[in-house]
Design a protein around this motif. Structure first.
Motif, PDB file in Angstrom:
ATOM      1  N   GLN A  18      -2.190 -22.190 -18.925  1.00  0.00           N
ATOM      2  CA  GLN A  18      -0.927 -21.456 -19.089  1.00  0.00           C
ATOM      3  C   GLN A  18      -0.969 -20.553 -20.321  1.00  0.00           C
ATOM      4  N   GLU A  53      -2.909 -17.544 -19.415  1.00  0.00           N
ATOM      5  CA  GLU A  53      -2.119 -16.666 -18.535  1.00  0.00           C
ATOM      6  C   GLU A  53      -1.086 -15.887 -19.338  1.00  0.00           C
ATOM      7  N   ARG A  54      -0.494 -16.536 -20.337  1.00  0.00           N
ATOM      8  CA  ARG A  54       0.470 -15.831 -21.192  1.00  0.00           C
ATOM      9  C   ARG A  54      -0.212 -14.698 -21.942  1.00  0.00           C
ATOM     10  N   HIS A  55      -1.419 -14.969 -22.420  1.00  0.00           N
ATOM     11  CA  HIS A  55      -2.168 -13.926 -23.129  1.00  0.00           C
ATOM     12  C   HIS A  55      -2.468 -12.758 -22.190  1.00  0.00           C
ATOM     13  N   MET A  56      -2.928 -13.059 -20.997  1.00  0.00           N
ATOM     14  CA  MET A  56      -3.295 -12.003 -20.054  1.00  0.00           C
ATOM     15  C   MET A  56      -2.070 -11.223 -19.578  1.00  0.00           C
ATOM     16  N   ASN A  57      -0.909 -11.860 -19.539  1.00  0.00           N
ATOM     17  CA  ASN A  57       0.317 -11.160 -19.122  1.00  0.00           C
ATOM     18  C   ASN A  57       0.728 -10.079 -20.118  1.00  0.00           C
ATOM     19  N   LEU A  58       0.221 -10.168 -21.347  1.00  0.00           N
ATOM     20  CA  LEU A  58       0.515  -9.142 -22.357  1.00  0.00           C
ATOM     21  C   LEU A  58      -0.407  -7.929 -22.230  1.00  0.00           C
ATOM     22  N   THR A  89      -1.486  -3.869 -16.943  1.00  0.00           N
ATOM     23  CA  THR A  89      -2.046  -4.198 -15.624  1.00  0.00           C
ATOM     24  C   THR A  89      -3.369  -3.495 -15.357  1.00  0.00           C
ATOM     25  N   ARG A  94      -6.410  -5.282 -17.100  1.00  0.00           N
ATOM     26  CA  ARG A  94      -6.635  -6.732 -17.013  1.00  0.00           C
ATOM     27  C   ARG A  94      -8.025  -7.091 -16.514  1.00  0.00           C
TER      28      ARG A  94
END
Length: 367
Positions: free
Chosen positions: A338, A341-346, A349, A352
């Motif tokens: 998780q 995933e939080r890091h990648m959501n920043l 798009t 990524r």
């Protein structure tokens, strides 16, 4: 008679007798004081910039009033490192330091992910294990401002003249650099240098044989066989890994621009911004692995580069961020997943996939 040290005056770090003068020039440098005001006291600077600068000058004059040697500068840097590690990492660990002997000069050649922090973390490991810190190779592209030169040379950095133009000028610059490396090692001073010019923006750590050919220029001048000379350098491969790279988006943006529009225009002070970003950004855990001093016989720079790559890849510490990016999710708990995933959501798009590939690459290199 010119001393050996003065033969390298153009490129060498400051000596003890030059420290006080360099500090005076730094405190008097308006751009240096302005940068501190901007990054540390931005809100106050907007209210009263002149007063903030005067207070910074007074504080630094008091703080550094007794700093008159290279060793004392290193102690100041150590205080800064301790605070930075505490506030921007989840801990720094080391392996392989038991292979090193205090008082011996080593040529540390490492992968390159962060402009300033790679050698800083190497130094922290040596310092906390009662060994002397390294002299740091730094490109002259980072020395466009007088205050940058003062800071780097105070911190035991020596200059790599990347801006040299034309074959003759380049050969002279690299010959001087090769001789300086030999001189430092013979005097028991260790060296840090990156395995190639520029950071590995795609996460693929590869040694440039041209760097190794530069090492050998002094050996060639002395007519020493390549293999014998390389053994005499006490070459140590170093693998530095960051759980999270504060510059991952910036690196991906540069690669994206090169692929989509064919070029990337670097802003004038982008390297300085990258240094600040690396220092202040969150890094998660950091691991530095020192390999054994490289033995064996190598006929040429290409063979040596391959051996260094094998060691750097093998010793690279894989974090969950690397495993998750490579699709190896079974070994990672849900909480860590998780967080990744939080890091990648920043990450924007369109970048990524590049950032994921950057974190995955060390897993592929390890095989």
């Amino acid at each position: 008679m010119v001393s050996d040290t003065d033969l390298f005056k153009d490129i060498r770090p400051y000596r003890d007798d030059e420290v006080a003068g360099a500090i005076e020039r730094l405190i008097a440098d308006d751009e240096f004081i302005g940068a501190i005001a901007h990054y540390r006291f931005a809100c106050l600077s907007r209210l009263g910039g002149g007063l903030v600068k005067r207070l910074i000058r007074l504080y630094l004059g008091w703080r550094w009033r007794h700093v008159t040697s290279v060793h004392q500068v290193q102690l100041e840097v150590a205080k800064f490192m301790e605070k930075m590690i505490s506030s921007t990492t989840a801990g720094v660990t080391y392996s392989g330091l038991e292979h090193l002997q205090p008082g011996t000069g080593y040529l540390f050649i490492s992968n390159h992910r962060d402009i300033a922090l790679d050698p800083a973390f190497v130094n922290w490991g040596l310092y906390t294990h009662d060994m002397d810190t390294v002299r740091i190779a730094i490109g002259d592209n980072l020395l466009r401002k007088p205050c940058s030169t003062e800071l780097m040379k105070l911190n035991k950095s020596f200059i790599v003249k990347r801006s040299a133009k034309g074959p003759r000028e380049m050969m002279k610059a690299f010959g001087e650099l090769s001789a300086y490396l030999r001189h430092s090692l013979d005097d028991g001073h260790s060296i840090w240098i990156a395995q190639k010019e520029g950071r590995a923006k795609d996460g693929d750590d590869k040694t440039d044989p041209a760097i190794l050919k530069m090492f050998y220029m002094e050996g060639k001048r002395q007519k020493i066989p390549f293999s014998d000379y390389i053994r005499s350098l006490n070459l140590v491969p170093v693998s530095i890994s960051y759980e999270y790279d504060p510059g991952d988006v910036a690196k991906a943006r540069e690669l994206h621009a090169k692929e989509t529009v064919g070029r990337y225009e670097k802003s004038e002070f982008e390297d300085i911004q990258s240094i600040v970003q690396g220092i202040t950004g969150q890094k998660g855990r950091v691991h530095v692995a020192f390999g054994r001093p490289l033995g064996g016989d190598f006929d040429n720079a290409d063979e040596l580069a391959q051996a260094l790559d094998r060691e750097i890849h093998a010793n690279y510490h894989l974090f969950p961020s690397n495993l998750l990016a490579a699709g190896q999710t079974a070994e990672v708990d849900s909480g860590t997943r998780q967080a990744f995933e939080r890091h990648m959501n920043l990450v924007p798009t369109e970048l990524r996939e590049r950032v994921l590939a950057m974190y995955a690459r060390p897993v592929l290199n390890k095989g």
